[in-house]
Design an enzyme around this catalytic site. Structure first.
Site, PDB file in Angstrom:
ATOM      1  N   SER A   8       0.839  -1.202   0.000  1.00  0.00           N
ATOM      2  CA  SER A   8       0.000   0.000   0.000  1.00  0.00           C
ATOM      3  C   SER A   8       0.872   1.250   0.000  1.00  0.00           C
ATOM      4  O   SER A   8       1.612   1.512   0.957  1.00  0.00           O
ATOM      5  CB  SER A   8      -0.911   0.008   1.230  1.00  0.00           C
ATOM      6  OG  SER A   8      -1.415   1.315   1.400  1.00  0.00           O
ATOM      7  N   HIS A  33      -1.219  -1.326  -4.219  1.00  0.00           N
ATOM      8  CA  HIS A  33      -2.474  -1.034  -3.534  1.00  0.00           C
ATOM      9  C   HIS A  33      -2.581   0.480  -3.318  1.00  0.00           C
ATOM     10  O   HIS A  33      -1.724   1.095  -2.673  1.00  0.00           O
ATOM     11  CB  HIS A  33      -2.515  -1.771  -2.193  1.00  0.00           C
ATOM     12  CG  HIS A  33      -3.826  -1.667  -1.475  1.00  0.00           C
ATOM     13  ND1 HIS A  33      -4.907  -2.485  -1.766  1.00  0.00           N
ATOM     14  CD2 HIS A  33      -4.239  -0.835  -0.486  1.00  0.00           C
ATOM     15  CE1 HIS A  33      -5.916  -2.158  -0.981  1.00  0.00           C
ATOM     16  NE2 HIS A  33      -5.538  -1.161  -0.196  1.00  0.00           N
ATOM     17  N   ASP A  35      -4.913   3.561  -1.840  1.00  0.00           N
ATOM     18  CA  ASP A  35      -6.007   3.851  -0.908  1.00  0.00           C
ATOM     19  C   ASP A  35      -6.578   5.238  -1.158  1.00  0.00           C
ATOM     20  O   ASP A  35      -5.903   6.240  -0.935  1.00  0.00           O
ATOM     21  CB  ASP A  35      -5.486   3.770   0.529  1.00  0.00           C
ATOM     22  CG  ASP A  35      -5.186   2.334   0.925  1.00  0.00           C
ATOM     23  OD1 ASP A  35      -6.123   1.526   0.937  1.00  0.00           O
ATOM     24  OD2 ASP A  35      -4.010   2.028   1.207  1.00  0.00           O
ATOM     25  N   MET A  37      -9.307   7.954  -0.086  1.00  0.00           N
ATOM     26  CA  MET A  37     -10.182   8.303   1.057  1.00  0.00           C
ATOM     27  C   MET A  37     -10.785   9.682   0.858  1.00  0.00           C
ATOM     28  O   MET A  37     -10.075  10.614   0.472  1.00  0.00           O
ATOM     29  CB  MET A  37      -9.351   8.317   2.344  1.00  0.00           C
ATOM     30  CG  MET A  37      -8.596   7.031   2.590  1.00  0.00           C
ATOM     31  SD  MET A  37      -7.609   7.177   4.082  1.00  0.00           S
ATOM     32  CE  MET A  37      -6.735   5.610   4.040  1.00  0.00           C
ATOM     33  N   HIS A  66      -8.408   0.814  -3.941  1.00  0.00           N
ATOM     34  CA  HIS A  66      -9.346   0.605  -2.836  1.00  0.00           C
ATOM     35  C   HIS A  66     -10.058   1.927  -2.548  1.00  0.00           C
ATOM     36  O   HIS A  66      -9.471   2.846  -1.986  1.00  0.00           O
ATOM     37  CB  HIS A  66      -8.516   0.115  -1.625  1.00  0.00           C
ATOM     38  CG  HIS A  66      -9.285  -0.052  -0.364  1.00  0.00           C
ATOM     39  ND1 HIS A  66      -8.674  -0.206   0.869  1.00  0.00           N
ATOM     40  CD2 HIS A  66     -10.628  -0.115  -0.116  1.00  0.00           C
ATOM     41  CE1 HIS A  66      -9.596  -0.334   1.813  1.00  0.00           C
ATOM     42  NE2 HIS A  66     -10.785  -0.277   1.246  1.00  0.00           N
ATOM     43  N   MET A  68     -12.320   4.173  -0.578  1.00  0.00           N
ATOM     44  CA  MET A  68     -12.999   4.386   0.702  1.00  0.00           C
ATOM     45  C   MET A  68     -13.758   5.706   0.572  1.00  0.00           C
ATOM     46  O   MET A  68     -13.409   6.719   1.196  1.00  0.00           O
ATOM     47  CB  MET A  68     -11.966   4.433   1.840  1.00  0.00           C
ATOM     48  CG  MET A  68     -11.446   3.052   2.191  1.00  0.00           C
ATOM     49  SD  MET A  68      -9.885   3.104   3.085  1.00  0.00           S
ATOM     50  CE  MET A  68      -8.760   3.159   1.703  1.00  0.00           C
ATOM     51  N   MET A 137     -11.300  -6.078   5.542  1.00  0.00           N
ATOM     52  CA  MET A 137     -10.559  -5.085   6.323  1.00  0.00           C
ATOM     53  C   MET A 137     -10.227  -5.680   7.692  1.00  0.00           C
ATOM     54  O   MET A 137     -11.121  -6.083   8.435  1.00  0.00           O
ATOM     55  CB  MET A 137     -11.376  -3.808   6.506  1.00  0.00           C
ATOM     56  CG  MET A 137     -11.584  -3.000   5.233  1.00  0.00           C
ATOM     57  SD  MET A 137     -10.079  -2.632   4.314  1.00  0.00           S
ATOM     58  CE  MET A 137      -9.110  -1.744   5.543  1.00  0.00           C
ATOM     59  N   GLY A 142      -9.043   3.851   7.077  1.00  0.00           N
ATOM     60  CA  GLY A 142      -8.792   5.283   7.250  1.00  0.00           C
ATOM     61  C   GLY A 142      -7.336   5.625   7.507  1.00  0.00           C
ATOM     62  O   GLY A 142      -6.893   6.710   7.166  1.00  0.00           O
ATOM     63  N   PHE A 143      -6.605   4.693   8.098  1.00  0.00           N
ATOM     64  CA  PHE A 143      -5.220   4.996   8.472  1.00  0.00           C
ATOM     65  C   PHE A 143      -4.331   3.765   8.323  1.00  0.00           C
ATOM     66  O   PHE A 143      -4.791   2.640   8.528  1.00  0.00           O
ATOM     67  CB  PHE A 143      -5.153   5.465   9.938  1.00  0.00           C
ATOM     68  CG  PHE A 143      -6.031   6.662  10.198  1.00  0.00           C
ATOM     69  CD1 PHE A 143      -5.557   7.950   9.971  1.00  0.00           C
ATOM     70  CD2 PHE A 143      -7.344   6.488  10.622  1.00  0.00           C
ATOM     71  CE1 PHE A 143      -6.388   9.046  10.176  1.00  0.00           C
ATOM     72  CE2 PHE A 143      -8.180   7.585  10.836  1.00  0.00           C
ATOM     73  CZ  PHE A 143      -7.695   8.875  10.613  1.00  0.00           C
ATOM     74  N   GLY A 144      -3.075   4.021   8.014  1.00  0.00           N
ATOM     75  CA  GLY A 144      -2.086   2.958   8.038  1.00  0.00           C
ATOM     76  C   GLY A 144      -1.558   2.781   9.455  1.00  0.00           C
ATOM     77  O   GLY A 144      -1.824   3.602  10.326  1.00  0.00           O
ATOM     78  N   GLY A 145      -0.831   1.705   9.688  1.00  0.00           N
ATOM     79  CA  GLY A 145      -0.129   1.512  10.948  1.00  0.00           C
ATOM     80  C   GLY A 145      -0.974   1.109  12.140  1.00  0.00           C
ATOM     81  O   GLY A 145      -0.525   1.228  13.275  1.00  0.00           O
ATOM     82  N   ASP A 175      -6.506  -6.597   4.356  1.00  0.00           N
ATOM     83  CA  ASP A 175      -5.899  -5.263   4.397  1.00  0.00           C
ATOM     84  C   ASP A 175      -5.898  -4.702   5.817  1.00  0.00           C
ATOM     85  O   ASP A 175      -6.961  -4.462   6.394  1.00  0.00           O
ATOM     86  CB  ASP A 175      -6.725  -4.361   3.457  1.00  0.00           C
ATOM     87  CG  ASP A 175      -6.164  -2.966   3.301  1.00  0.00           C
ATOM     88  OD1 ASP A 175      -5.085  -2.676   3.848  1.00  0.00           O
ATOM     89  OD2 ASP A 175      -6.820  -2.164   2.611  1.00  0.00           O
ATOM     90  N   GLY A 176      -4.689  -4.473   6.349  1.00  0.00           N
ATOM     91  CA  GLY A 176      -4.565  -3.802   7.644  1.00  0.00           C
ATOM     92  C   GLY A 176      -3.791  -4.608   8.676  1.00  0.00           C
ATOM     93  O   GLY A 176      -4.135  -5.755   8.962  1.00  0.00           O
ATOM     94  N   GLY A 177      -2.716  -4.030   9.182  1.00  0.00           N
ATOM     95  CA  GLY A 177      -1.949  -4.685  10.246  1.00  0.00           C
ATOM     96  C   GLY A 177      -1.242  -5.959   9.817  1.00  0.00           C
ATOM     97  O   GLY A 177      -0.965  -6.823  10.649  1.00  0.00           O
ATOM     98  N   GLY A 197       1.189  -1.969   4.210  1.00  0.00           N
ATOM     99  CA  GLY A 197       1.635  -0.587   4.055  1.00  0.00           C
ATOM    100  C   GLY A 197       2.844  -0.305   4.921  1.00  0.00           C
ATOM    101  O   GLY A 197       3.988  -0.344   4.469  1.00  0.00           O
ATOM    102  N   SER A 198       2.595  -0.041   6.210  1.00  0.00           N
ATOM    103  CA  SER A 198       3.701   0.337   7.097  1.00  0.00           C
ATOM    104  C   SER A 198       4.739  -0.768   7.229  1.00  0.00           C
ATOM    105  O   SER A 198       5.931  -0.492   7.355  1.00  0.00           O
ATOM    106  CB  SER A 198       3.152   0.736   8.475  1.00  0.00           C
ATOM    107  OG  SER A 198       2.276  -0.242   8.962  1.00  0.00           O
TER     108      SER A 198
END
Ligand code: DX5
Ligand code: ZN
Length: 216
Positions: A8, A33, A35, A37, A66, A68, A137, A142-145, A175-177, A197-198
């Site tokens: 991402s 990817h 994002d 928003m 993606h 959002m 999800m 809404g946010f990375g990390g 997607d996420g973490g 992402g992160s």
């Protein structure tokens, strides 16, 4: 078949974006990817169409976009023109999801549906055959990390079962973490594609983390 990895760009270095895009081009990652928003569907604003068009010029892999945003059907054509290859809309943002998926596919893109952490997999029972990619999800969008939400693992298992029971050929993307630890458990549960992402861009060696995810 090895896992699909979709880094991402939300966590990339936007002052040196070309450098990060080239790193992904040269890595074993499969997709980019992106994002998008709108500050309404999610409490954050990222970037929009002009940047997607620029990324398209440098990217040598499919763009996994993606959305959002509310009422994503208004922008299907615009993201197609900007270069999206996979266009994912949120289940929670689409009143006429079936129509929106047909709209995406009629333009030659793969159609994705994203589910927020609270949205049950069984909400897709009557639409799964029309979906190319289900994006689960594993954080609130809404946010990375952010940290991985554990209940996503059960959702992957349920979704795998739903896909098996139908003639759907949908791919399961999460997607996420995502990191090596959560990624490994997701792959064991049946995930086909991982967004990171992160974990990729905040690492001193992003390519090594992409390679590690590929080989989970
Ligand atoms: C969150 C986005 C993600 C985000 C993931 O709303 O959809 O794609 O970039 O970031 P990490 O991998 O850091 O959780
Ligand atoms: Zn995303």
């Amino acid at each position: 078949m090895s896992i699909i990895v979709s880094p991402s760009l939300l966590s990339a270095d936007f002052l040196h974006l070309a450098k990060d895009i080239e790193m992904v081009n040269e890595s074993p990652a499969d997709w980019f990817h992106l994002d998008i928003m709108d500050g309404v569907f999610v409490p954050n604003i990222s970037y929009g169409l002009p940047l997607v068009s620029q990324i398209k010029k440098a990217a040598r892999k499919p763009l996994d976009v993606h959305l959002m945003i509310i009422q994503p059907e208004r922008y299907v054509e615009a993201f197609h023109k900007a270069g999206a290859d996979i266009l994912t809309v949120h289940y929670e943002a689409c009143t006429h999801l079936h129509r929106t998926l047909q709209q995406i596919k009629s333009l030659g893109m793969k159609a994705g549906v994203a589910l927020n952490p609270h949205t049950p997999v069984h909400d897709l029972d009557d639409i799964i055959q029309d979906i190319d990619v289900v994006l689960l999800m594993s954080v609130n969008p809404g946010f990375g990390g952010q940290s991985f939400i554990e209940s996503t693992l059960q959702k992957v298992t349920k979704l795998k079962q739903l896909i098996k029971e139908t003639t759907s050929s949908a791919c399961i993307e999460v997607d996420g973490g995502v990191n090596f630890e959560t990624g490994r458990r997701l792959v064991e549960a049946g995930a086909d594609a991982l967004v990171a992402g992160s974990f990729v861009f905040n690492s001193p060696d992003p390519k090594k983390n992409i390679e590690g995810l590929k080989n989970l």
